[in-house]
Every structure is written in structure tokens, then in C-alpha cells.
Design a protein around this motif. Structure first.
Motif, PDB file in Angstrom:
ATOM      1  N   ASN A   1       0.974  -1.139   0.414  1.00 17.17           N
ATOM      2  CA  ASN A   1       0.031   0.007   0.254  1.00 17.17           C
ATOM      3  C   ASN A   1       0.925   1.276  -0.115  1.00 17.17           C
ATOM      4  OD1 ASN A   1       0.654   0.638   3.080  1.00 17.17           O
ATOM      5  ND2 ASN A   1      -0.344  -1.604   2.890  1.00 17.17           N
ATOM      6  N   GLY A   2      -0.008   2.541  -0.094  1.00 13.44           N
ATOM      7  CA  GLY A   2       0.865   3.743  -0.407  1.00 13.44           C
ATOM      8  C   GLY A   2       1.599   4.006   0.632  1.00 13.44           C
ATOM      9  N   MET A   3       1.183   3.530   2.485  1.00 11.05           N
ATOM     10  CA  MET A   3       1.528   4.117   3.309  1.00 11.05           C
ATOM     11  C   MET A   3       3.059   3.710   3.303  1.00 11.05           C
ATOM     12  SD  MET A   3       0.079   4.173   7.574  1.00 11.05           S
ATOM     13  CE  MET A   3       0.958   2.135   8.024  1.00 11.05           C
TER      14      MET A   3
ATOM     15  N   THR B   1      -2.069  16.932   5.134  1.00 15.90           N
ATOM     16  CA  THR B   1      -2.223  15.399   4.517  1.00 15.90           C
ATOM     17  C   THR B   1      -2.602  14.309   4.405  1.00 15.90           C
ATOM     18  OG1 THR B   1      -0.028  13.924   3.476  1.00 15.90           O
ATOM     19  CG2 THR B   1       0.271  14.678   5.569  1.00 15.90           C
ATOM     20  N   ALA B   2      -2.998  12.740   3.943  1.00 16.89           N
ATOM     21  CA  ALA B   2      -3.395  11.803   4.434  1.00 16.89           C
ATOM     22  C   ALA B   2      -2.532  11.307   5.500  1.00 16.89           C
ATOM     23  CB  ALA B   2      -3.361  10.904   3.383  1.00 16.89           C
TER      24      ALA B   2
ATOM     25  N   ALA C   1      -1.590   8.580   6.956  1.00 22.70           N
ATOM     26  CA  ALA C   1      -0.649   7.856   6.004  1.00 22.70           C
ATOM     27  C   ALA C   1       0.518   8.046   6.016  1.00 22.70           C
ATOM     28  CB  ALA C   1      -1.210   6.868   5.003  1.00 22.70           C
ATOM     29  N   THR C   2       0.879   9.025   5.583  1.00 19.07           N
ATOM     30  CA  THR C   2       2.324   9.799   5.071  1.00 19.07           C
ATOM     31  C   THR C   2       3.403  10.701   6.689  1.00 19.07           C
ATOM     32  OG1 THR C   2       0.794  11.483   3.718  1.00 19.07           O
ATOM     33  CG2 THR C   2       3.016  12.256   4.391  1.00 19.07           C
TER      34      THR C   2
ATOM     35  N   VAL D   1       4.764  16.013  -0.256  1.00 15.27           N
ATOM     36  CA  VAL D   1       3.619  15.418  -0.800  1.00 15.27           C
ATOM     37  C   VAL D   1       2.923  16.007  -2.450  1.00 15.27           C
ATOM     38  CG1 VAL D   1       1.068  14.447   0.172  1.00 15.27           C
ATOM     39  CG2 VAL D   1       3.132  14.973   1.585  1.00 15.27           C
TER      40      VAL D   1
ATOM     41  N   ASP E   1       6.131  11.536  -1.950  1.00 17.94           N
ATOM     42  CA  ASP E   1       4.502  11.046  -1.628  1.00 17.94           C
ATOM     43  C   ASP E   1       3.438  11.459  -3.042  1.00 17.94           C
ATOM     44  OD1 ASP E   1       2.306  10.467  -0.987  1.00 17.94           O
ATOM     45  OD2 ASP E   1       2.253  10.486   1.309  1.00 17.94           O
TER      46      ASP E   1
ATOM     47  N   ALA F   1       0.954   9.846  -4.228  1.00 15.35           N
ATOM     48  CA  ALA F   1      -0.353   9.258  -3.917  1.00 15.35           C
ATOM     49  C   ALA F   1      -1.520   9.213  -4.553  1.00 15.35           C
ATOM     50  CB  ALA F   1      -0.394   8.326  -2.190  1.00 15.35           C
ATOM     51  N   GLN F   2      -0.716  10.854  -5.197  1.00 15.54           N
ATOM     52  CA  GLN F   2      -2.513  11.258  -5.435  1.00 15.54           C
ATOM     53  C   GLN F   2      -1.871  12.635  -6.485  1.00 15.54           C
ATOM     54  OE1 GLN F   2      -3.951  14.027  -2.700  1.00 15.54           O
ATOM     55  NE2 GLN F   2      -4.710  12.949  -0.772  1.00 15.54           N
TER      56      GLN F   2
ATOM     57  N   SER G   1       0.126   4.896  -4.027  1.00 12.77           N
ATOM     58  CA  SER G   1      -0.752   3.849  -3.619  1.00 12.77           C
ATOM     59  C   SER G   1      -1.282   3.873  -4.634  1.00 12.77           C
ATOM     60  CB  SER G   1      -1.423   4.893  -3.073  1.00 12.77           C
ATOM     61  OG  SER G   1      -2.684   4.019  -2.421  1.00 12.77           O
TER      62      SER G   1
ATOM     63  N   TYR H   1      -4.614   2.715  -4.238  1.00 13.63           N
ATOM     64  CA  TYR H   1      -5.954   2.707  -3.211  1.00 13.63           C
ATOM     65  C   TYR H   1      -7.236   3.018  -4.016  1.00 13.63           C
ATOM     66  CZ  TYR H   1      -9.225   3.671   0.155  1.00 13.63           C
ATOM     67  OH  TYR H   1     -10.195   3.315   1.750  1.00 13.63           O
TER      68      TYR H   1
ATOM     69  N   LYS I   1      -7.682   6.102  -5.394  1.00 15.10           N
ATOM     70  CA  LYS I   1      -6.632   6.680  -6.574  1.00 15.10           C
ATOM     71  C   LYS I   1      -6.494   7.386  -8.423  1.00 15.10           C
ATOM     72  CE  LYS I   1      -4.186   6.826  -1.902  1.00 15.10           C
ATOM     73  NZ  LYS I   1      -4.569   7.907  -1.217  1.00 15.10           N
TER      74      LYS I   1
ATOM     75  N   ALA J   1      -3.044  -2.237  -2.936  1.00 15.48           N
ATOM     76  CA  ALA J   1      -1.019  -1.729  -3.729  1.00 15.48           C
ATOM     77  C   ALA J   1      -0.495  -0.429  -3.132  1.00 15.48           C
ATOM     78  CB  ALA J   1      -2.351  -2.591  -5.379  1.00 15.48           C
TER      79      ALA J   1
ATOM     80  N   TYR K   1      -8.132  18.188   3.754  1.00 19.03           N
ATOM     81  CA  TYR K   1      -8.813  17.085   5.195  1.00 19.03           C
ATOM     82  C   TYR K   1      -9.414  17.902   6.406  1.00 19.03           C
ATOM     83  CZ  TYR K   1      -6.430  13.717   2.553  1.00 19.03           C
ATOM     84  OH  TYR K   1      -5.184  13.208   2.112  1.00 19.03           O
TER      85      TYR K   1
HETATM   86  C1  LIG Z   1      -3.296   7.556   0.238  1.00 18.66           C
HETATM   87  C2  LIG Z   1      -2.079   8.148   1.055  1.00 18.66           C
HETATM   88  C3  LIG Z   1      -1.551   7.427   1.311  1.00 18.66           C
HETATM   89  C4  LIG Z   1      -1.639   6.131   1.841  1.00 18.66           C
HETATM   90  O1  LIG Z   1      -1.896   4.976   0.612  1.00 18.66           O
HETATM   91  P1  LIG Z   1      -2.179   4.017   0.786  1.00 18.66           P
HETATM   92  O2  LIG Z   1      -2.534   3.009  -0.572  1.00 18.66           O
HETATM   93  O3  LIG Z   1      -4.349   4.002   1.648  1.00 18.66           O
HETATM   94  O4  LIG Z   1      -1.889   3.356   2.483  1.00 18.66           O
HETATM   95  C5  LIG Z   1      -0.295   8.309   1.426  1.00 18.66           C
HETATM   96  N1  LIG Z   1      -0.288   9.457   1.350  1.00 18.66           N
HETATM   97  C6  LIG Z   1      -0.608  10.424   0.142  1.00 18.66           C
HETATM   98  C7  LIG Z   1      -1.454  11.355  -0.073  1.00 18.66           C
HETATM   99  C8  LIG Z   1      -2.340   9.768   0.392  1.00 18.66           C
HETATM  100  O5  LIG Z   1      -3.362  10.554  -0.160  1.00 18.66           O
END
Ligand SMILES: *Cc1c(COP(=O)(O)O)cnc(C)c1O
Length: 367
Positions: free
Chosen positions: A58-60, A84-85, A87-88, A130, A156, A158-159, A180, A182, A185, A193, A310
Motif C-alpha cells: 500500500n502507499g503507507m 496530508t493523508a 498515512a504520510t 506530498v 509522496d 499517492a495523489q 498508492s 488504493y 486514487k 496496493a 482534510y
Molecule cells: C492515500 C494516501 C496515502 C496512503 O496510501 P494507502 O495506499 O492508503 O496506504 C499516503 N499519502 C497520501 C498523500 C495519500 O493520499
């Protein structure tokens, strides 16, 4: 209702191709770390213009493994944004390093260079940049400032799937990039993933050991890793969906352009336009409003779903209230969190739905 995401509206041909991909994996009898992953890793590295891509769970985990591959851990400080999410920041904490939260540029929601500078100490090892909402900006400046201070730049992404700056793709600017996949995304699996990209072979090797318990050769463990692998089923599905990513990104841009051209409401502010045509992939189309909750309620009553990305910045989340941050405070993040709202902007929206959103936003009046 105009939804924020609508996977059930995807074309039947895509569903069919995904079912075929799943059948191929089942027929192969090989479900973890096989040919499907190898192929998708190669495809993704090619897309990003990097020499290596390492599929992870996953992205995290992608962010955590990138940090650990770079030997960043206890005693080290890593600067990132509070907007940020979660998770970062959680990934930085899980690596053992100490996150230092910097403020944002209110016109974009992205990490502020000035605030980041105020967060630098003798222990700072890296910046996790990010690419919020799908935007990449000022990468030459980020590279320069990180170089000057001897900091590693980790993206990062992920977006920001394949967002471009000066002809290069997100993830190719820093020493490592984390993606990520997810489901929501811009490129998403049908579960969790993620992917790490890098140009450095040793880092790629270390990351691929770390995702697999730290195993170097079978049953030999050179370090303590984690279990974070991208399954064959998801890799096969991602390969199928990757073919549609360019068209889907183009559709997001068309929708965003319509919003930018035609949303006119004194109470609703757009973020700054992208600096280059391809430097934004509109994972989210975010506006700000003095009465964000009233706008959300108005849109809902006009058939438009919205989310907030957020509502609570990381430094105000309960387990994070004692984290260190910019000594000047994180006022811009707090203001943005209190006023931002995300409008639907996904590839399955038709022109009528785009129209519905524009009209609903334009007819909003502050109470
Ligand atoms: C979604 C997201 C993550 C985490 O990704 P996951 O696959 O959900 O673990 C990390 N950073 C950002 C900026 C995100 O948007």
C-alpha cells in the motif's frame, strides 16, 4: 446523485478485461511475487521514467519502506506537511524517525518552502514532499533547497499519478518516490496496493528485501523487514487499468478546466492554477469557502456529493498533538482544513453531471 467516485459506472469492457486478468492469475497458480508483478513493476517504472519500481502492499508502506531503505530511522528528523493523508506521517513514525510538521502555501495546499526551512535542524535527514490533490510544483526549487541542506527528497505521489513537471514524472525528482494504488486514487486496484520508484539500484534492492521480511535469498534474512507485497491479482488488474490512465487523466483535466472556467461565486475560492498544463492530474478538485459546511449541505441538496480533504490537519489529531512543528505555527493548514471542500472530479462523470456541479456551486449563497 453526482458521486465523488463511481466505479460501478465504469465501462463493461474494463470489467471484462479485469475478469480476464484475474482468471489468468488463477490459471497460473502463482499468487505472490510472480510474473504479473514483475511486468507491472516494469510498466510503472517506464511510465515514471525511473529505472526501478518495487511493488508493495500500500502507499503507507511505500513511504515507510522508502525511508527505511534510506537508513532513516530513530534519531532522524523528517519534515513533511500537516495537510496530508494521515498515512504520510504515520509512515514516518513507523520508520522510527521523528516527523516535523511544516505549514502549507494557502494558495495550493502544498508544503511551504519557507515553513520547511524553519523546520530544519541538525538532525533533519529528509523531506517527504506530498503532491497534494495531484499537483506538482517548483520541483527545481525543492531539489535545490534539499541539495543545499544535504537533505534527501522523498516524494509522496499517492495523489499525483504521472503528474508532470518540465517533462518529468512525479516520483522521478526525489531519491525515492512512493505511490498508492488504493481504489480511489487516479490509478487504483480493487484493494490495497502501492509502489516505490527510484533510479538507484541498491535502494531498489533494499526496498524489495524490506517488503519481503528482509529476506535476501530464500530463508536468509539480512535485516528485519515487513510483509508488504503487491499481490499478483492486483498487479494484473493494475496493468489493465493502467491502459486507461491517460484517457482518465485527460477527462479529469477537462472537468477541472470546466470548473475553472465556469465556477463564479464570490463565496467560493479556487486554488491557484497549475504552473504547467500537465503538472496537475486532479486527483481532487478542491475549493475553499468561508462557510464550507453550508456549501456542502447546499450541494448535497442539489444532488452533489462532496468530501473534505482534510477536515483535521495531522498536528491536531490526538496522537500527534505533541509532534514538533514549524515554530511559527501551522495557521495556514488550520485555515485550509476549516474551509476546504472537494467537488466530484472523476473520469466516469458525464457532461450533464459536470453541469450539475457548476450550477449547484454557482447558486450557493452564504446564509
Ligand atoms: C492515500 C494516501 C496515502 C496512503 O496510501 P494507502 O495506499 O492508503 O496506504 C499516503 N499519502 C497520501 C498523500 C495519500 O493520499
Amino acid at each position: 446523485m453526482v458521486l465523488m467516485n463511481d466505479f460501478r459506472a465504469e465501462p463493461a469492457s474494463l470489467r471484462h478485461a479485469m475478469l480476464e486478468a484475474v482468471a489468468r492469475v488463477l490459471d497460473s497458480g502463482w499468487y505472490v511475487l510472480g510474473q504479473e508483478l514483475q511486468r507491472f513493476e516494469q510498466e510503472w517504472a517506464t511510465q515514471c521514467g525511473t529505472s526501478h519500481a518495487i511493488g508493495v502492499g500500500n502507499g503507507m508502506d511505500a513511504v515507510e519502506i522508502a525511508l527505511r531503505a534510506l537508513d532513516i530511522g530513530p534519531g532522524d528528523e523528517v519534515i513533511t506537511t500537516s495537510m496530508t493523508a494521515f498515512a504520510t506521517v504515520l509512515a514516518i513514525i513507523r520508520s522510527g524517525a521523528t516527523p516535523i510538521l511544516a505549514d502549507i502555501d494557502p494558495t495550493t495546499g502544498l508544503l511551504s518552502i519557507d515553513s520547511m526551512r524553519r523546520c530544519i535542524s541538525t538532525r533533519t535527514k529528509a523531506v517527504v514532499l506530498v503532491h497534494l490533490y495531484g499537483q506538482i510544483r517548483a520541483m527545481d526549487e525543492w531539489q535545490r533547497i534539499c541539495d543545499r541542506h544535504g537533505l534527501m527528497l522523498i516524494e509522496d505521489c499517492a495523489q499525483a499519478h504521472l503528474s508532470e513537471w518540465d517533462g518529468r514524472k512525479a516520483g522521478s525528482f526525489g531519491i525515492m518516490g512512493a505511490y498508492s494504488f488504493y481504489p480511489t486514487k487516479n490509478l487504483g486496484a480493487v484493494g490495497d496496493a502501492g509502489m516505490i520508484v527510484t533510479n538507484i539500484a541498491q535502494l531498489a534492492e533494499k526496498a524489495s528485501r524490506l517488503r519481503n521480511y528482509g529476506q535476501s535469498v530464500r530463508y536468509l534474512h539480512s535485516e528485519l523487514g515487513l510483509n508488504s507485497r503487491l499481490d499478483e491479482v492486483h498487479a494484473a488488474i493494475l496493468s489493465v487499468r493502467l491502459k486507461l490512465l491517460p484517457a482518465y487523466t485527460a477527462r479529469r483535466r477537462t472537468i477541472a478546466q470546466a470548473y475553472m472556467n465556469r465556477i463564479h461565486n464570490g463565496a467560493v475560492k479556487l486554488l491557484a492554477s497549475p504552473q504547467e498544463p500537465n503538472s496537475h492530474v486532479y486527483h481532487l478538485f478542491v475549493v475553499t469557502c468561508v462557510d464550507r459546511d453550508a456549501l456542502g449541505a447546499h450541494l448535497w441538496s442539489h444532488g452533489v456529493q462532496t468530501f473534505i480533504h482534510y477536515p483535521v490537519p495531522v498536528h491536531l489529531q490526538e496522537p500527534c498533538v505533541n509532534l514538533m512543528h514549524d515554530p511559527y505555527g501551522l495557521r495556514m493548514s488550520e485555515q485550509h482544513a476549516a474551509s476546504c471542500i472537494s467537488l466530484p472530479c472523476h473520469p466516469q462523470m458525464d457532461d450533464g453531471e459536470v453541469e450539475t456541479v457548476i450550477e449547484a456551486v454557482n447558486s450557493f449563497r452564504v446564509g
